[in-house]
Write a protein that holds these residues in place. Sequence first.
Motif, mmCIF file in Angstrom:
data_model
loop_
_atom_site.group_PDB
_atom_site.id
_atom_site.type_symbol
_atom_site.label_atom_id
_atom_site.label_comp_id
_atom_site.label_asym_id
_atom_site.label_seq_id
_atom_site.Cartn_x
_atom_site.Cartn_y
_atom_site.Cartn_z
ATOM 1 N N ALA A 23 21.386 39.444 41.083
ATOM 2 C CA ALA A 23 22.260 40.188 41.987
ATOM 3 C C ALA A 23 21.454 41.150 42.846
ATOM 4 C CB ALA A 23 23.319 40.948 41.184
ATOM 5 N N ALA A 24 20.481 41.841 42.239
ATOM 6 C CA ALA A 24 19.674 42.810 42.982
ATOM 7 C C ALA A 24 18.820 42.126 44.038
ATOM 8 C CB ALA A 24 18.794 43.599 42.017
ATOM 9 N N SER A 25 18.451 40.873 43.811
ATOM 10 C CA SER A 25 17.598 40.174 44.772
ATOM 11 C C SER A 25 18.284 39.978 46.118
ATOM 12 C CB SER A 25 17.182 38.813 44.208
ATOM 13 O OG SER A 25 18.280 37.915 44.149
ATOM 14 N N THR A 26 19.600 40.027 46.137
ATOM 15 C CA THR A 26 20.326 39.860 47.403
ATOM 16 C C THR A 26 20.361 41.154 48.208
ATOM 17 O OG1 THR A 26 22.495 40.441 46.466
ATOM 18 C CG2 THR A 26 21.800 38.137 46.306
ATOM 19 N N LEU A 27 19.939 42.263 47.600
ATOM 20 C CA LEU A 27 19.961 43.546 48.301
ATOM 21 C C LEU A 27 18.737 43.737 49.185
ATOM 22 C CD1 LEU A 27 21.175 45.849 45.385
ATOM 23 C CD2 LEU A 27 22.555 44.757 47.173
ATOM 24 N N LEU A 59 20.967 29.449 32.027
ATOM 25 C CA LEU A 59 22.279 28.968 32.468
ATOM 26 C C LEU A 59 23.317 30.077 32.343
ATOM 27 C CD1 LEU A 59 24.299 26.745 33.275
ATOM 28 C CD2 LEU A 59 24.407 26.102 30.855
ATOM 29 N N ALA A 60 23.285 30.804 31.229
ATOM 30 C CA ALA A 60 24.248 31.882 31.026
ATOM 31 C C ALA A 60 24.054 33.001 32.041
ATOM 32 C CB ALA A 60 24.116 32.433 29.606
ATOM 33 N N ALA A 61 22.800 33.336 32.361
ATOM 34 C CA ALA A 61 22.530 34.425 33.305
ATOM 35 C C ALA A 61 23.013 34.072 34.707
ATOM 36 C CB ALA A 61 21.041 34.747 33.322
ATOM 37 N N VAL A 62 22.715 32.860 35.153
ATOM 38 C CA VAL A 62 23.147 32.450 36.495
ATOM 39 C C VAL A 62 24.666 32.319 36.542
ATOM 40 C CG1 VAL A 62 22.940 30.699 38.294
ATOM 41 C CG2 VAL A 62 20.953 31.283 36.910
ATOM 42 N N THR A 63 25.260 31.786 35.478
ATOM 43 C CA THR A 63 26.714 31.656 35.432
ATOM 44 C C THR A 63 27.386 33.024 35.455
ATOM 45 O OG1 THR A 63 26.534 29.584 34.185
ATOM 46 C CG2 THR A 63 28.649 30.722 34.121
ATOM 47 N N LEU A 64 26.821 33.992 34.729
ATOM 48 C CA LEU A 64 27.362 35.350 34.737
ATOM 49 C C LEU A 64 27.283 35.938 36.140
ATOM 50 C CD1 LEU A 64 28.430 37.904 33.387
ATOM 51 C CD2 LEU A 64 26.069 38.472 32.753
ATOM 52 N N TYR A 65 26.149 35.773 36.788
ATOM 53 C CA TYR A 65 25.986 36.253 38.166
ATOM 54 C C TYR A 65 27.030 35.641 39.088
ATOM 55 C CZ TYR A 65 24.134 35.954 42.915
ATOM 56 O OH TYR A 65 24.000 35.960 44.284
ATOM 57 N N PHE A 70 32.236 35.621 42.098
ATOM 58 C CA PHE A 70 33.467 34.905 42.417
ATOM 59 C C PHE A 70 34.708 35.769 42.182
ATOM 60 C CE2 PHE A 70 31.219 30.642 41.429
ATOM 61 C CZ PHE A 70 30.763 30.579 42.738
ATOM 62 N N VAL A 71 34.631 36.718 41.256
ATOM 63 C CA VAL A 71 35.806 37.558 41.000
ATOM 64 C C VAL A 71 35.841 38.798 41.891
ATOM 65 C CG1 VAL A 71 36.010 36.777 38.614
ATOM 66 C CG2 VAL A 71 34.685 38.843 39.128
ATOM 67 N N GLY A 72 34.851 38.931 42.765
ATOM 68 C CA GLY A 72 34.945 40.000 43.755
ATOM 69 C C GLY A 72 33.772 40.945 43.885
ATOM 70 N N ALA A 73 32.799 40.881 43.010
ATOM 71 C CA ALA A 73 31.631 41.760 43.147
ATOM 72 C C ALA A 73 30.805 41.319 44.351
ATOM 73 C CB ALA A 73 30.788 41.715 41.874
ATOM 74 N N PRO A 74 30.445 42.223 45.247
ATOM 75 C CA PRO A 74 29.713 41.850 46.468
ATOM 76 C C PRO A 74 28.223 41.635 46.207
ATOM 77 C CG PRO A 74 30.072 44.207 46.436
ATOM 78 C CD PRO A 74 30.760 43.667 45.199
ATOM 79 N N ILE A 75 27.901 40.610 45.439
ATOM 80 C CA ILE A 75 26.522 40.403 45.005
ATOM 81 C C ILE A 75 25.926 39.100 45.530
ATOM 82 C CG2 ILE A 75 26.704 41.833 42.945
ATOM 83 C CD1 ILE A 75 27.302 39.343 41.329
ATOM 84 N N PHE A 76 26.642 38.421 46.418
ATOM 85 C CA PHE A 76 26.051 37.269 47.074
ATOM 86 C C PHE A 76 25.308 37.731 48.322
ATOM 87 C CE2 PHE A 76 29.774 34.828 45.108
ATOM 88 C CZ PHE A 76 29.021 34.452 44.015
ATOM 89 N N ALA A 77 24.588 36.821 48.955
ATOM 90 C CA ALA A 77 23.852 37.167 50.167
ATOM 91 C C ALA A 77 24.778 37.766 51.213
ATOM 92 C CB ALA A 77 23.163 35.919 50.725
ATOM 93 N N ALA A 81 31.439 38.065 48.706
ATOM 94 C CA ALA A 81 32.029 37.952 47.375
ATOM 95 C C ALA A 81 33.220 37.016 47.444
ATOM 96 C CB ALA A 81 32.463 39.326 46.862
ATOM 97 N N GLY A 82 33.644 36.535 46.278
ATOM 98 C CA GLY A 82 34.839 35.703 46.199
ATOM 99 C C GLY A 82 34.535 34.213 46.232
#
Length: 225
Positions: A23-27, A59-65, A70-77, A81-82
């Motif tokens: 998630a931080a890498s997208t910042l 797999l678990a780490a990427v799936t958690l991210y 997907f549920v709304g945290a603005p952590i994509f590039a 979010a969403g």
Amino acid sequence: MAQHRGLTGQSIALVAVFAGLIAASTLVPEVALIGGVPLTLQTFAIVLTGLVLGPWRALAAVTLYLGLGFVGAPIFANGAAGLVVLTGPTGGYLIGFVLAATVLGALAQVLARRGVLARRGIATASLIGIGLVSIPLVYVVGVPWLVWRTGMPMLPTGCSDALLDCVSGVTVGVLPFLPGDILKVVAAGIVAAAIHRAYPGLLGSARRASSRVTDPEDEAARTTA
């Protein structure tokens, strides 16, 4: 392998930490390319996650991210979010991240089982080598998805009249990324090798090695029997 023997506190912590790293890498400031594909440090984070955690925890780490995004945290590039991100032109790259991290984790685990990660001379080179596998794995999902969602051709149709004639899945979704992706894989391999030197038991190699150390009295008894 420790990571196959149930959910441990260490595994939960590692999954959470690496999900946060992705998630931080997208910042980090990025460059937006033609077609809406952003150039970020996500490749570095995804590759490092696979090389360090092994298949299931990666797999678990990427799936958690992805789940948090997907549920709304603005952590994509671009702070997106969403689920709309999944249906957009870059959604295939997100799926490719899952595939790449899992495959790299499995390959890193093989290296650990063979004792390669304990050999300083070749551990870094081996991790970089398998890390390069992530590039086609991400592209094989991301580029066709980009072509599907944008309607651009897969291959360039010519550049005689205007620059837009060169827009295609390959010229937009592959060529601009290759140099940076290779550099990020090299960096991830170097960092992963350093992590495995500092924590040699992450993929279970230390546990297996210790299990092969036999008590001297038991060995003597076995020899005289």
